[in-house]
Design a protein around this motif. Sequence first.
Motif, mmCIF file in Angstrom:
data_model
loop_
_atom_site.group_PDB
_atom_site.id
_atom_site.type_symbol
_atom_site.label_atom_id
_atom_site.label_comp_id
_atom_site.label_asym_id
_atom_site.label_seq_id
_atom_site.Cartn_x
_atom_site.Cartn_y
_atom_site.Cartn_z
ATOM 1 N N LEU B 144 0.841 -1.206 0.000
ATOM 2 C CA LEU B 144 0.000 0.000 0.000
ATOM 3 C C LEU B 144 0.878 1.259 0.000
ATOM 4 O O LEU B 144 0.569 2.253 -0.653
ATOM 5 C CB LEU B 144 -0.919 -0.010 1.221
ATOM 6 C CG LEU B 144 -1.833 1.211 1.381
ATOM 7 C CD1 LEU B 144 -2.679 1.418 0.136
ATOM 8 C CD2 LEU B 144 -2.731 1.048 2.599
ATOM 9 N N LEU B 145 1.989 1.156 0.696
ATOM 10 C CA LEU B 145 2.934 2.270 0.723
ATOM 11 C C LEU B 145 3.443 2.566 -0.690
ATOM 12 O O LEU B 145 3.607 3.724 -1.076
ATOM 13 C CB LEU B 145 4.104 1.855 1.604
ATOM 14 C CG LEU B 145 4.705 2.841 2.569
ATOM 15 C CD1 LEU B 145 3.647 3.469 3.424
ATOM 16 C CD2 LEU B 145 5.722 2.127 3.455
ATOM 17 N N VAL B 146 3.687 1.502 -1.437
ATOM 18 C CA VAL B 146 4.153 1.675 -2.812
ATOM 19 C C VAL B 146 3.055 2.335 -3.646
ATOM 20 O O VAL B 146 3.301 3.298 -4.389
ATOM 21 C CB VAL B 146 4.572 0.316 -3.438
ATOM 22 C CG1 VAL B 146 4.932 0.498 -4.903
ATOM 23 C CG2 VAL B 146 5.746 -0.281 -2.678
ATOM 24 N N ALA B 147 1.832 1.847 -3.482
ATOM 25 C CA ALA B 147 0.712 2.438 -4.219
ATOM 26 C C ALA B 147 0.586 3.917 -3.895
ATOM 27 O O ALA B 147 0.372 4.757 -4.776
ATOM 28 C CB ALA B 147 -0.586 1.706 -3.862
ATOM 29 N N GLN B 148 0.775 4.239 -2.634
ATOM 30 C CA GLN B 148 0.652 5.622 -2.183
ATOM 31 C C GLN B 148 1.670 6.517 -2.879
ATOM 32 O O GLN B 148 1.381 7.654 -3.223
ATOM 33 C CB GLN B 148 0.900 5.636 -0.673
ATOM 34 C CG GLN B 148 0.081 6.634 0.047
ATOM 35 C CD GLN B 148 0.400 6.639 1.531
ATOM 36 O OE1 GLN B 148 1.018 5.725 2.067
ATOM 37 N NE2 GLN B 148 -0.032 7.669 2.200
ATOM 38 N N ALA B 149 2.868 5.986 -3.078
ATOM 39 C CA ALA B 149 3.913 6.797 -3.706
ATOM 40 C C ALA B 149 3.650 7.010 -5.189
ATOM 41 O O ALA B 149 4.196 7.926 -5.794
ATOM 42 C CB ALA B 149 5.269 6.129 -3.509
ATOM 43 N N LEU B 150 2.814 6.134 -5.778
ATOM 44 C CA LEU B 150 2.601 6.203 -7.226
ATOM 45 C C LEU B 150 1.319 6.938 -7.592
ATOM 46 O O LEU B 150 1.059 7.194 -8.762
ATOM 47 C CB LEU B 150 2.537 4.787 -7.807
ATOM 48 C CG LEU B 150 3.814 3.960 -7.674
ATOM 49 C CD1 LEU B 150 3.563 2.538 -8.154
ATOM 50 C CD2 LEU B 150 4.943 4.593 -8.456
#
Lengths: 256, 316
Positions: B144-150
């Motif tokens: 989810l953290l990765v999704a947030q950054a994208l």
Amino acid sequence: MWPVNPRGCWTLFVRESHRFLKVKMQTIVAPALTAVLYLMVFHYAMGNRSVPGLDVPYFDFLIPGLVMMSMLQNAFANTSSSIIVGKVMNVHIYLLMAPLSAIEAIAAFLAAAVLRALVVAAVLLAVLAPFSSLGFEHIALILFYGVCGSILMGCFGIIGGMWSKKFDDMALISNFLIMPLTFLSGVFYSVKQLPPMWQQVNNFNPFFYLIDGFRFGFIGVGDTNPYTALWVVRISTLICMGACWYLWQIGWKLKE
Amino acid sequence: MAELALHIDGLTKSYNNGKQALKGVSLDVPAGSFYALLGPNGAGKSTLINILADIVRPGDGSISLFGHDLFADRAWCKRHMGVVPQEVAFDPFFNPREVLKITSGMFGVKPDMTWIDELLGRLELTEHCNKNTRQLSGGMRRRLLVAQALVHRPPLVILDEPTAGVDVELRRRLWDFMRELNAAGTTILLTTHYLEEAEELCDHVTIVDKGTVVADRPMRELMRDVAGRYLWLSYGDDFVLTQEDEVALSAFQPRTNGKGVSLTLRHVEGAASSFHAAYEAAVTRFGPPQDAGVRQEDLEDVFIRLTHENDDKVNA
Ligand SMILES: Nc1ncnc2c1ncn2[C@@H]1O[C@H](COP(=O)(O)OP(=O)(O)OP(=O)(O)O)[C@@H](O)[C@H]1O
Ligand SMILES: [Mg+2]
């Protein structure tokens, strides 16, 4: 940084408002219940006799004070809890990472604090007003003191939240500073009932002026002249907002 | 020269407790590259990334993103990068979909639900998107953290150990996704302790250790020039490498290796390596071997060698 991200500011405001709306029981219903309890307790303890020196029924005196006290406490709680929870859980970094200027961040936090205070005030008035013969004598004064008081307390909440390292520090501020100052600010009694020395001490309590001015808006009498306090309140609100802006800008106790 | 997605020059950082985490780090990330920032624990990788993300105050030095000065134009730079911090933390009030909507809004971008759904899908979070973030597993949270950054479609994505705690299969899929983004033009800077992954994915590598850069090369060049290749030849139990042998084969830095000898291969212009010369020399000296093989150092070996050399230098 200059305001560049109105959508970001709006989103933060919505997020901060969601935070208290999602836990209505705790943020809105509980303060209303507490206020009703105070009213009951004082009803049986004192009856509805009139307040010495002001010549108004006690409930008319008490209710605006209770409303304002709740507004102040809730505005403070909204900003301070959000910031300290963010720091303790390390989610404040997302706020720092977002392209929000200090002005936008502070504005969003304060707007949400004011919204919470107004919602609480509306609920409390709806619940308590039937027990009194309150009028809305000076609606502009009511709004001015209500909103400025909430902004001020929102600012204190922001600064307190930034200063605190853990929940304990925050509890320290709430319990040993905010609670006594709001309780001893003439919500439950007129300062004219106090011994002269305590009247003097009371003059240095900023909450006293906020609550007295707010109450004046409802009942048209008070312990001070609410129009002379206007400028003091305006200026201190601006100074506190400036302080918040500056501290946010430099990331005081937020960034290593 | 190609456009630089990120240019860092002489960045320093001392924490309040006196710890000097960065001692003048410089690096250039070309636009469109897949860039590895590697280093042992405590090297200063997260410190560098957190300075970029505006979570940690910088020391001296200059940083620019696509030619924009980071400190002069923070807002622009923040909108053009997405950072996955090393520490996983979420607001317990919201579910993954809400988190992504909020993040998008905070970055000044109208939430694009198609893109958010695609992100949730690609990071295998669709079935969890209505759960409270507290109910997610560690690996899910990191995704989810990765999704947030994208979510705001930044042209530079910075990932601080995005695959820590993510299982093998999802890790592969995450990397496939990153490769796709990179192919579509996104610049990616990542830190990881999975060195084989870095070796496979990245086209450039910078290794930091104790706050200084110890290597900064295109991956292929590093593996060609710095990664050793050894020819080992076995000659049975009673093999001894004499002083004279060492002198005769000194071009190949011979070392005894169990039952035989190990020779260092160099890169030779025009040929793949000095394999043939080394083999000839050994056969001339010792005769035909009983067995032979070539061992190639991988990024992990290089990494360990370079950081140890740095330790010796620092301690000296
Ligand atoms: N908040 C802090 N206060 C003081 N020192 C810190 C702080 N954060 C990190 N450090 C120190 O700075 C150095 C670099 O830390 P950093 O987190 O950047 O390392 P890293 O390369 O990310 O390591 P890892 O691979 O373990 O994540 C370490 O020695 C660490 O102890
Ligand atoms: Mg790290």
